[in-house]
Scaffold this active site. Sequence first.
Site, mmCIF file in Angstrom:
data_model
loop_
_atom_site.group_PDB
_atom_site.id
_atom_site.type_symbol
_atom_site.label_atom_id
_atom_site.label_comp_id
_atom_site.label_asym_id
_atom_site.label_seq_id
_atom_site.Cartn_x
_atom_site.Cartn_y
_atom_site.Cartn_z
ATOM 1 C CB SER A 117 -10.774 -11.042 -31.891
ATOM 2 O OG SER A 117 -9.818 -11.912 -30.623
ATOM 3 C CB THR A 168 -4.844 -12.278 -38.572
ATOM 4 O OG1 THR A 168 -4.238 -11.582 -40.071
ATOM 5 C CG2 THR A 168 -6.244 -12.817 -39.008
ATOM 6 C CE LYS A 190 -6.052 -16.147 -26.813
ATOM 7 N NZ LYS A 190 -5.706 -15.032 -27.958
ATOM 8 C CE LYS A 207 0.834 -15.353 -35.024
ATOM 9 N NZ LYS A 207 -0.399 -14.860 -34.934
ATOM 10 C CD GLU A 240 -1.510 -14.725 -38.183
ATOM 11 O OE1 GLU A 240 -2.299 -14.269 -37.587
ATOM 12 O OE2 GLU A 240 -1.164 -16.055 -37.686
ATOM 13 N N GLY A 280 -6.888 -18.433 -36.386
ATOM 14 C CA GLY A 280 -7.651 -17.598 -37.243
ATOM 15 C C GLY A 280 -7.210 -18.304 -38.974
HETATM 16 C C1 5RP Z 1 -4.365 -16.126 -36.608
HETATM 17 C C2 5RP Z 1 -3.735 -16.051 -35.330
HETATM 18 C C3 5RP Z 1 -4.352 -14.955 -34.057
HETATM 19 O O1 5RP Z 1 -3.113 -14.173 -33.806
HETATM 20 C C4 5RP Z 1 -4.647 -16.039 -32.715
HETATM 21 O O2 5RP Z 1 -5.609 -16.774 -33.388
HETATM 22 C C5 5RP Z 1 -5.227 -15.045 -31.994
HETATM 23 O O3 5RP Z 1 -6.411 -14.660 -32.204
HETATM 24 P P1 5RP Z 1 -7.293 -13.731 -31.105
HETATM 25 O O4 5RP Z 1 -6.444 -12.592 -31.002
HETATM 26 O O5 5RP Z 1 -8.459 -13.877 -31.716
HETATM 27 O O6 5RP Z 1 -7.338 -14.481 -29.843
HETATM 28 O O7 5RP Z 1 -2.857 -16.772 -35.091
HETATM 29 O O8 5RP Z 1 -4.093 -16.937 -37.450
#
Ligand code: 5RP
Length: 220
Positions: free
Chosen positions: A30, A28, A122, A95, A104, A98
């Site tokens: 972007s 999940t 990251k 993680k 996950e 989101g």
């Molecule tokens: C969602 C997550 C996502 O993998 C994490 O927040 C990274 O998100 P993005 O690809 O939008 O930077 O753990 O629960």
Amino acid sequence: MSATDKKRGAAQASLEFIPPGTTLGVGTGSTVNFLIELLPGLRDNIDRIVSSSRATTALLEEQGFEVLTLNQVNGELDVYIDGADETTKRLHLIKGGGGALTREKVLAGAARRFVCIVDDSKFVGMLGKFPLPIEVLPMAQEAVGRHLLKLRGQPIWREGFVTDNGNHILDVHDLQIANPVELEDRLNRIPGVVTVGIFARRPADVLLIASDDGVRELRA
Ligand code: 5RP
């Protein structure tokens, strides 16, 4: 190169981990959303597909995929591809930015191979600058918060957010996560904690990091 281009590049690089006959788990966020846009081009390789959130399920269905539950694939995935909020060179992750961390973590644990796709923002020396998401039972939110204060974390309730499992999220600031495995275990033992956003007991197997120089691959 923009962060968006890097995310797209990492997603593109992960396609090589989807050979014919794959039962695929999809994360999940972007970065994964770029992967979802690319998946129709690999439809013949994807035998079955499982999603980590309602948001991802909706996007996969828009692309014409029939999304199965983990139970329908007998609890096993060949590959799980997901993003992260932070990662180290040991492929330990934070993680849950989101809010989908519980499903996950279940999919990562069910996968023979976990491929993590990130842009280089990251990549960190030590986890903890990104506030650590913890999914909690709503009735235990205050009690869990008190435990976290004793560990010198500053829990902030993600107000108005309810997870796909009907729970709440505490985002814990100011943690220095020098030993991710130990802290993951310790936080997991607090009554009322559903899932901790540290992925260290089950880290990624492959990390694809996109930067201005292209996509670098690290393995555990
Ligand atoms: C969602 C997550 C996502 O993998 C994490 O927040 C990274 O998100 P993005 O690809 O939008 O930077 O753990 O629960």
